[in-house]
Design an enzyme around this catalytic site. Structure first.
Site, PDB file in Angstrom:
ATOM      1  N   GLY A 152       0.838  -1.194   0.000  1.00  0.00           N
ATOM      2  CA  GLY A 152       0.000   0.000   0.000  1.00  0.00           C
ATOM      3  C   GLY A 152       0.871   1.241   0.000  1.00  0.00           C
ATOM      4  O   GLY A 152       1.837   1.317   0.759  1.00  0.00           O
ATOM      5  N   PHE A 188     -14.220  20.982  14.050  1.00  0.00           N
ATOM      6  CA  PHE A 188     -14.665  19.786  13.322  1.00  0.00           C
ATOM      7  C   PHE A 188     -15.684  19.024  14.158  1.00  0.00           C
ATOM      8  O   PHE A 188     -15.751  19.218  15.376  1.00  0.00           O
ATOM      9  CB  PHE A 188     -13.459  18.893  13.000  1.00  0.00           C
ATOM     10  N   GLN A 191     -18.669   3.688   8.572  1.00  0.00           N
ATOM     11  CA  GLN A 191     -19.068   5.085   8.718  1.00  0.00           C
ATOM     12  C   GLN A 191     -19.765   5.631   7.473  1.00  0.00           C
ATOM     13  O   GLN A 191     -19.283   5.441   6.356  1.00  0.00           O
ATOM     14  CB  GLN A 191     -17.839   5.950   9.004  1.00  0.00           C
ATOM     15  N   HIS A 229     -20.829   9.182   5.930  1.00  0.00           N
ATOM     16  CA  HIS A 229     -20.577  10.618   6.042  1.00  0.00           C
ATOM     17  C   HIS A 229     -21.865  11.340   5.653  1.00  0.00           C
ATOM     18  O   HIS A 229     -22.495  10.965   4.675  1.00  0.00           O
ATOM     19  CB  HIS A 229     -19.427  10.993   5.098  1.00  0.00           C
ATOM     20  N   LEU A 251     -17.295  13.526  -2.011  1.00  0.00           N
ATOM     21  CA  LEU A 251     -17.331  14.003  -0.631  1.00  0.00           C
ATOM     22  C   LEU A 251     -17.352  15.529  -0.570  1.00  0.00           C
ATOM     23  O   LEU A 251     -16.550  16.196  -1.195  1.00  0.00           O
ATOM     24  CB  LEU A 251     -16.094  13.482   0.111  1.00  0.00           C
ATOM     25  N   GLU A 258     -16.527  17.836   5.838  1.00  0.00           N
ATOM     26  CA  GLU A 258     -17.107  18.269   7.097  1.00  0.00           C
ATOM     27  C   GLU A 258     -16.648  19.684   7.451  1.00  0.00           C
ATOM     28  O   GLU A 258     -17.299  20.394   8.205  1.00  0.00           O
ATOM     29  CB  GLU A 258     -16.647  17.282   8.185  1.00  0.00           C
ATOM     30  N   ARG A 270     -20.494  12.203  12.948  1.00  0.00           N
ATOM     31  CA  ARG A 270     -21.029  11.781  11.652  1.00  0.00           C
ATOM     32  C   ARG A 270     -22.144  10.749  11.775  1.00  0.00           C
ATOM     33  O   ARG A 270     -23.126  10.797  11.045  1.00  0.00           O
ATOM     34  CB  ARG A 270     -19.895  11.200  10.804  1.00  0.00           C
ATOM     35  N   HIS A 330     -18.326   6.106   3.771  1.00  0.00           N
ATOM     36  CA  HIS A 330     -17.121   6.925   3.734  1.00  0.00           C
ATOM     37  C   HIS A 330     -15.893   6.230   4.300  1.00  0.00           C
ATOM     38  O   HIS A 330     -14.788   6.395   3.785  1.00  0.00           O
ATOM     39  CB  HIS A 330     -17.382   8.216   4.511  1.00  0.00           C
ATOM     40  N   TYR A 331     -16.060   5.459   5.373  1.00  0.00           N
ATOM     41  CA  TYR A 331     -14.875   4.973   6.098  1.00  0.00           C
ATOM     42  C   TYR A 331     -15.214   3.667   6.800  1.00  0.00           C
ATOM     43  O   TYR A 331     -16.357   3.418   7.172  1.00  0.00           O
ATOM     44  CB  TYR A 331     -14.459   6.028   7.139  1.00  0.00           C
ATOM     45  N   ARG A 372     -15.602   6.846  14.007  1.00  0.00           N
ATOM     46  CA  ARG A 372     -14.407   7.692  13.956  1.00  0.00           C
ATOM     47  C   ARG A 372     -14.811   9.153  13.894  1.00  0.00           C
ATOM     48  O   ARG A 372     -15.739   9.504  13.164  1.00  0.00           O
ATOM     49  CB  ARG A 372     -13.572   7.347  12.724  1.00  0.00           C
ATOM     50  N   GLY A 405     -14.320  12.846  12.572  1.00  0.00           N
ATOM     51  CA  GLY A 405     -13.731  13.468  11.391  1.00  0.00           C
ATOM     52  C   GLY A 405     -12.402  14.101  11.760  1.00  0.00           C
ATOM     53  O   GLY A 405     -12.272  14.692  12.830  1.00  0.00           O
TER      54      GLY A 405
END
Lengths: 570, 142, 246
Positions: free
Chosen positions: A12, A117, A231, A233, A243, A246, A277, A345-346, A380, A382
């Site tokens: 990665g 945030f 998650q 968003h 996206l 936020e 979120r 999103h996540y 999580r 943001g």
């Protein structure tokens, strides 16, 4: 037979992976690091992160509040000693990124600026306008070019982890350009392959986010932790799922329903647009169901309104949002509200790893979105994911370099055999198979629709059971898949097949773990079990691979040190 | 697919099979308006150079005395000169406009806008032309 | 009703079969005004011909993967709307000026080498220790190089540059813009290390200011400006012994 051999191999090339590679080299300059990525590193999905990176930098902030916000945001499913270590390291990493050239937006005195945030009680999100991930990724990638110890294998797809005597000793990778299978061995391997958003139809994630690392580790015997925690968003553009950061709400944007009402006052009255979120996505979905959303050609949506901020603030703080509106919607966010709706999103869940990124498999590490080190729990916050990539990428890099310095070298014989077996398997399953009549595209699209329907913002037993059944059916269809492309050169269809194989695997894990968690916590909201149930489910879910689609599930305790679980309201 | 292990460390991907190399088509400059205008711009330098070469020859001959000085006065040469003047003006224009792109400096910590820079270039050009014209006319009167 | 279609003509080239590239046509349902060229390619790959090869990922104009020639112009296909081409066919080809690996996939290793050659990282005479905190930098100082830091390495500028097409030794637009990005960064002191690469014959001096790189740049980077500014800087350093900053 020779093969490429490293001390540390990173799979990665996003923020976590590159950070890990540099950390390994800086921990021990004699370490040889390999980095395999299925795309050129600057294409990695970190590039799409917009809003910022949280760190308790300023004098008005403290580690305790950052830790508490993160733990409360996680709905108490975070491991607290991990969070406490994380908040202490995050500022160091932000400064390190600054030294590596990240163009952080600044205060008038030249120090790094912060913005508010969601779910954070104070301003602590550092940002580079609204292209934070882009700038961080390019800065760290370009910096990595100065280390001669790091050797890249760009556009190579890892199909299997090499595990010998329950120790990970490398990977088998398909070089996309030549179609050749390589064994790339290493004394330690770090997975940093990112998320799995592409198992859903409506997602902010790029085409490359297919859960590869999670599936690789799962098949190699590692556990996947808390995979039911996905998650959503609140603010994605309808149709494309692009996206809208936020930070738009952080800078003062309003979320309005079709009556022009800031409806969040009914859900998070004290936080309003700066709620977490999971809760805002549920609030929007509830409003839609009660008929207070706008109706558009691509489904229901809300308005995200920044018109009152004025052109100057928008151009200084949110220029990319204006660009996206102009380019993809034909609107100017200075004069028009932005249509948005919740979007996958996540992935909070991931490869079970400890605070140093170590997985239960010797020599195998994981970091970033593909890992679950216990930071994000049920939801999580943001701007915690970019520092997560830095802090735990660096930790995994150091740990892997340390382990490699004392580990015995990898022996050629078994690796050779494993390489041949894996190459034969892929050829037999995809390239040489006769008579298949299923296409990859329709199976993938159906999986994505099923996941949207069954494992979305709200879940039920019926929906998840149906999802489990239908994923089983899709797996059977996948066995009969046919590949049009018989070329060895840049065969993207075989990559798509391998990715779909991985996605079906992790999608099933999401469905089964979500079905088993009979409570609502964080992003996992069960209609049939609407309350949090600390007595039975203040636990991590661990899923292990079996010979069927259904994983073997285990549960482990959440580490609670300072903050006792309490009701979560904002 | 073949199976083979990589033999040595390289910083890039292993050698790939045959690629199709890029070949610039001969008519590339006709394929896009900007390419065409660019080619015209570059091409106009040629007649300009010829004209200047001619001027040098004239000057040299004038050095041998007034009798040898016989400037070309055919209609064709006048037309040619006018065309070359147009080319020269076009070149000056493109060059001076470029200044807005190239020059960047700050006054009182604020970057000077490109428009202002270009404008000042044209003003300086005009001023220089006036001075040159004045000097020439003054010499002619002597 | 949903019979509206658009013809997509795409370059096909498989080095194992083809001597040279050929074009293949596909009819793609044009069901939504928001559809982009990349959506059409994805439809082909999912439902018509799985062997069509191309790169893509973020489909929001930031990862830089999906650059191709669309009707002769270099574009990010995630941001090229079908409605701007329909009812005429849309012709999709690999980016000009690069070797073709397969179908719409180009070989951009040359750029990866060039990127590394300009040392795209912060160079300091003396590293600031982490404990000393951040370098102080004002937003105005960031504005000096911000534009050049927006490069997404999509290669559209190289595809638009006839100089690069004629001579691929030329350092080219994006690499020069990124060198300039670091040279203008108040934290950087590496100008002297980068100038030799920029100043050599195939560095910036090959550029004859066609300007098309800046026209096609999807991020407003203006690499042509970066190159011309670098030319001036290099010259000034040559002309003035104490010219320019370190």
């Amino acid at each position: 037979m020779d093969f490429e051999s490293y001390d540390v191999l990173v799979v990665g090339g996003g923020l976590a992976g590159i950070r890990a590679a540099i950390a390994a080299v800086e921990a021990n300059p004699r370490v040889r690091v390999g980095m395999v990525s299925k795309v050129y590193p600057m294409r990695s999905h970190t590039v799409s992160a917009e809003g910022g990176a949280a760190a308790a930098l300023g004098p008005g902030d403290s580690f305790e509040t950052h830790a508490f916000d993160t733990i409360k945001g996680s709905d108490y499913l975070a491991d607290q000693e991990v969070v406490e270590a994380f908040v202490r390291e995050a500022p160091v990493e932000i400064i390190q990124m600054e030294h590596w050239g990240c163009p952080w937006s600044r205060n008038p005195d030249g120090t790094i600026a912060v913005r508010p945030f969601g779910g954070m009680t104070t301003w602590r999100t550092c940002f580079a306008a609204d292209k934070t991930g882009f700038h961080m990724l390019h800065a760290v990638f370009q910096t990595s070019l100065k280390y001669p110890q790091i050797t890249r294998h760009d556009e190579a797809f890892v199909t299997k982890l090499l595990v010998e005597d329950s120790r990970c000793v490398g990977v088998v990778a398909l070089d996309i350009r030549s179609g050749r299978f390589d064994a790339i061995t290493a004394k330690s391997v770090i997975l940093a392959t990112g998320g799995l958003g592409r198992v859903y139809a409506f997602t902010t994630n790029g085409n490359i986010c297919t859960g590869d690392g999670m599936a690789l580790a799962y098949r190699a015997g590692a556990g996947l932790k808390d995979m039911e925690m996905v998650q959503f968003h609140p603010t994605g553009l309808p149709f494309t799922g692009i996206l809208i950061t936020e930070a738009v709400r952080g800078e003062g944007g309003y979320l309005l329903n079709k009556d022009g009402e800031r409806f969040l006052k009914r859900y998070v009255p004290n936080k309003m647009e700066l709620g977490p979120r999971d809760i805002i996505s549920r609030a929007m979905t509830t409003e839609f169901e009660e008929g207070r959303g706008f109706e558009g050609p691509h489904g229901k949506y809300m308005h995200l309104d920044v018109r009152h901020l004025g052109e100057k603030v928008i151009d200084r703080k949110l220029p990319f949002m204006r660009e996206l509106g102009r380019e993809f919607l034909g609107i100017d966010i200075v004069t028009d509200p932005i249509p948005v709706r919740p979007v996958q999103h996540y992935m909070m869940g991931g490869v079970d790893a400890n605070i140093s990124g170590e997985t239960p498999i010797l020599g195998l590490y994981a970091a970033g979105e593909c890992a679950n080190v216990g930071l994000n729990g049920g939801n999580r916050l943001g701007s915690n994911s970019l520092p997560e990539c830095l802090v735990f990428g660096a930790a995994a890099g150091r740990a892997a370099a340390h382990y490699a310095s004392s580990a015995r070298p990898v022996t050629a014989n078994p690796v050779d055999a494993m390489l041949w077996d894996e190459a034969r398997r892929v050829e037999a399953e995809y390239l040489e198979k006769k008579g298949g009549d299923e296409r990859i595209g329709p199976i993938r699209e159906e999986m994505q629709r099923e996941m949207d329907a069954g494992a979305g913002v709200f879940r039920t037993k019926e929906g998840l059971s149906r999802l489990v059944r239908n994923l089983g059916g899709l797996r059977e269809r996948f066995e009969k898949v046919r590949i049009d492309d018989s070329s060895r050169t840049f065969n993207t269809e075989i990559i798509a097949a391998l990715e779909l194989d991985f996605m079906l695997e992790v999608a099933s894990v999401i469905a089964f773990t979500a079905l088993a968690r009979e409570e609502s916590r964080g992003a996992h909201a069960r209609r049939d079990f609407p309350e949090r149930d600390d007595e039975h489910f203040l636990k991590h879910t661990l899923a292990f691979h079996t010979n069927t689609l259904a994983p073997r599930l285990e549960y482990s305790d959440v580490h609670i040190t300072t903050f006792k679980p309490q009701a979560r309201s904002y | 697919m073949t199976t083979e292990a990589t033999a040595e460390a390289t910083t890039e991907a292993p050698a790939a099979p045959r690629e199709y190399s890029w070949r610039m088509p001969a008519n590339w400059w006709t394929r896009n308006r900007h390419y065409f205008l660019y080619t015209v711009r570059e091409f106009t330098a040629l007649p300009l150079a010829l004209w200047l070469l001619w001027l040098l020859v004239e000057i040299r001959r004038a050095g041998d005395g007034p009798a040898r000085y016989a400037p070309h006065s055919s209609t064709a040469f006048v037309v040619f000169s006018v065309v070359v003047l147009a080319f020269a003006l076009y070149h000056s224009y493109t060059f001076l406009t470029l200044a807005g792109t190239i020059l960047h400096f700050k006054v009182l910590d604020r970057p000077v806008p490109a428009r202002l820079i270009v404008l000042s270039q044209f003003a300086a050009w005009a001023a220089a032309s006036v001075v040159v014209a004045f000097v020439l006319i003054w010499f002619a009167h002597e | 009703m949903p019979d509206k279609t658009i013809t997509v003509r795409a370059t096909r080239f498989d080095p194992e079969r083809d001597r040279e590239p050929r074009m293949q046509s596909y009819e793609v349902p044009f069901t939504d005004e928001s559809m982009v060229v990349l959506d059409a390619l994805n439809h082909v790959k999912s439902h018509i011909d799985g062997s069509l090869s191309y790169r893509w990922s973020c489909r929001m104009g930031i990862c830089g993967s999906c650059g191709m020639m669309v009707n002769g112009t270099p574009k990010l296909t995630c941001n090229a709307f079908l409605r701007d081409y329909w009812p005429r066919p849309v012709v999709v080809q690999p980016l000009n000026n690069f070797p073709i690996i397969r179908d719409l996939v180009i070989d951009m290793d040359d750029f990866m080498h060039k990127l590394k050659s300009i040392k795209p990282w912060i160079i300091r005479k003396q590293e600031l220790p982490l404990g000393a905190g951040e370098h102080r930098q004002s937003n105005e100082q960031i504005d000096d190089f911000r534009q050049f830091s927006e490069c997404i390495n999509c290669m559209l500028c190289y595809a638009a540059c006839p100089v690069y097409g004629l001579n691929n030794e030329f350092l080219g637009p994006a690499a020069t813009a990124l060198a300039r990005r670091y040279n203008l960064d108040s934290r950087d002191q590496g100008l002297k290390e980068r100038l030799p690469v920029l100043g050599e014959a195939e560095g910036i001096w090959e550029c004859s200011f066609v300007g098309e790189c800046s026209v096609v740049c999807p991020k407003g980077v203006d690499p042509a400006k970066a190159i011309q500014q670098t030319k001036l800087d290099t010259t000034m350093r040559f002309v003035l012994p104490y010219g320019n900053r370190e």
